[in-house]
Motif scaffolding. Structure first.
Motif: not given
Lengths: 228, 164
Positions: A111, A116, B8, B5, A177-178, A168-170, A166, B12, A17-18, A13-14
């Motif tokens: 970019f 991510d 996501y 985000r 990520g997991w 993700v930069e919060l 994956m 998660l 999205l990408y 699923f993720s």
């Protein structure tokens, strides 16, 4: 089995999205890799699991390095212990482990500040295990109970892993990520007599293949490549 | 971007919740049988040699000779007896009479090797045996042979054949 299926569904699923983002951005020029990135992560799920399953304790760290394109070089390590405490059998084990491998990003960066990622990867892993002496009791209502001791032993386990996940930069440099992992033990024969109760980095010592997951909190530092 | 985000993060957190639930401690009970038995079959000699022909004992009494503990009594027409070996000793002696009479009483002594076999973490160990030799009296018994000396819990294996 359903938990693995659910995890794979989430992963797919993720990815989708990408993929959708990708189509929108297909006209953009490719991103120049002008930075190196070194990222250190800690698996926060394992201490949580220890609360529910105290006989399994593990601390797992991950270090990955981005050099160019979508390739990450990964080193992982950690330690842990486990025990089996029942009327039939009583013993423990402790170990350290190391893993080396790669993660390959599945989609290009959108970019320059986009760190991510969704990835698949491969690992080789080794664990150095000490299995304590084990005491056992065989209950027999007819002849009477018998007890004995199995000597302690140093063991080495080798396995390889297929990974996917994956990150993700919060916030700047802070990731979460997991990773899900399929682990395949290469030298399980030595565990046939008495497997270690738990091998940190791998899982149950009496299984030749295991699915596992990690949930990482990571911090990354970046520096500019020379000449760019 | 922010919406993506958040998406996501929700994914998660959902995965973490699912996996934590899946990893909750589940009792790991021992479901294996830990006792192993010697299956003793009674037969009549026949042209088939070692195979013999099944022969039920009309009114048998079977037990352990050293303790005089009776295991089978009062059951009619039995042809298979399941007996335990002692994990404390290297031999065990049984008595057997096909018709409950003392005149027909015989003894069978089994000599064997003992070993401990790992079953699983939750079950621990069990005893297995290998029968090496057998001695017997011949009041009514014709002969006794070891058909399969491995006593390891496998079902449908005739371990010892007693010919009358």
């Amino acid at each position: 089995m359903s938990k693995y299926f659910t995890s794979i569904l989430f992963l797919l699923f993720s990815f989708s999205l990408y993929a959708q983002d990708d189509e929108d951005e297909s006209e953009k020029p490719p991103i120049t890799d002008s930075f190196y990135q070194l990222r250190l992560g800690f698996d926060v799920s394992k201490p949580v699991i220890t609360n529910f399953v105290p006989e399994r304790q593990a601390y797992e760290f991950e270090l990955d390095f981005f050099k160019k394109k979508d390739m990450y070089y990964v080193a992982e390590g950690g330690w842990g212990r486990g025990y089996q405490d029942s009327a039939f059998l009583n013993y423990s084990s402790k170990n350290t482990f190391f893993k080396l491998g790669i993660n390959k990003g599945l989609f290009p960066r959108l970019f320059p500040q986009d760190w991510d990622q969704a990835y698949v990867g491969l690992r080789y892993a080794i664990a150095f295990i000490y299995r304590s002496p084990a005491t056992y009791t065989i209950f027999d209502s007819f002849w009477g109970n018998t007890s004995g001791t199995i000597q302690g032993k140093n063991l080495t386990a080798h396995w390889f892993e297929l990974t996917g996940g994956m990150k993700v930069e919060l916030f700047k440099g802070l990731f979460t990520g997991w990773t899900i992992r399929g682990k395949f033990l290469l030298n399980g024969k030595q565990f046939k007599d008495l497997p270690p109760p738990y091998v940190a980095g791998y899982g149950r010592g009496d299984k030749n293949s295991i699915f596992d997951f990690n949930f990482y909190i990571s911090y990354a530092i970046r520096w500019k490549k020379k000449g760019l | 971007m922010i919406k993506g985000r958040l998406y996501y993060i929700i994914i998660l957190l959902s995965i973490t919740a699912i996996m934590q639930t899946a990893c909750q401690r589940v009792a790991d009970p021992c479901l294996l049988s830990k006792n192993v038995y010697v299956r003793i079959s009674t037969l009549k000699p026949a042209d088939t040699g070692r195979l013999g022909v099944d022969s039920s004992l009309p009114n048998p009494i079977v037990g352990y000779a050293e303790t005089n503990q009776v295991i089978y009594i009062g059951t009619k027409n039995v042809k298979d007896f399941y007996m335990q070996l002692s994990p404390m000793k290297d031999s065990v002696k049984w008595f057997i009479t096909p018709d409950s009479t003392k005149a027909a009483l015989d003894t069978i002594t089994m000599y064997y090797q003992r070993s401990q076999v790992f079953l699983s973490k939750s079950c621990g160990y069990a005893h297995n045996y290998i029968i090496n030799n057998v001695k017997y009296t011949t009041n009514r018994i014709d002969s006794v042979i070891i058909n399969n000396g491995n006593i390891d819990g496998k079902s449908d294996v005739q371990n010892v054949k007693v010919f009358y």
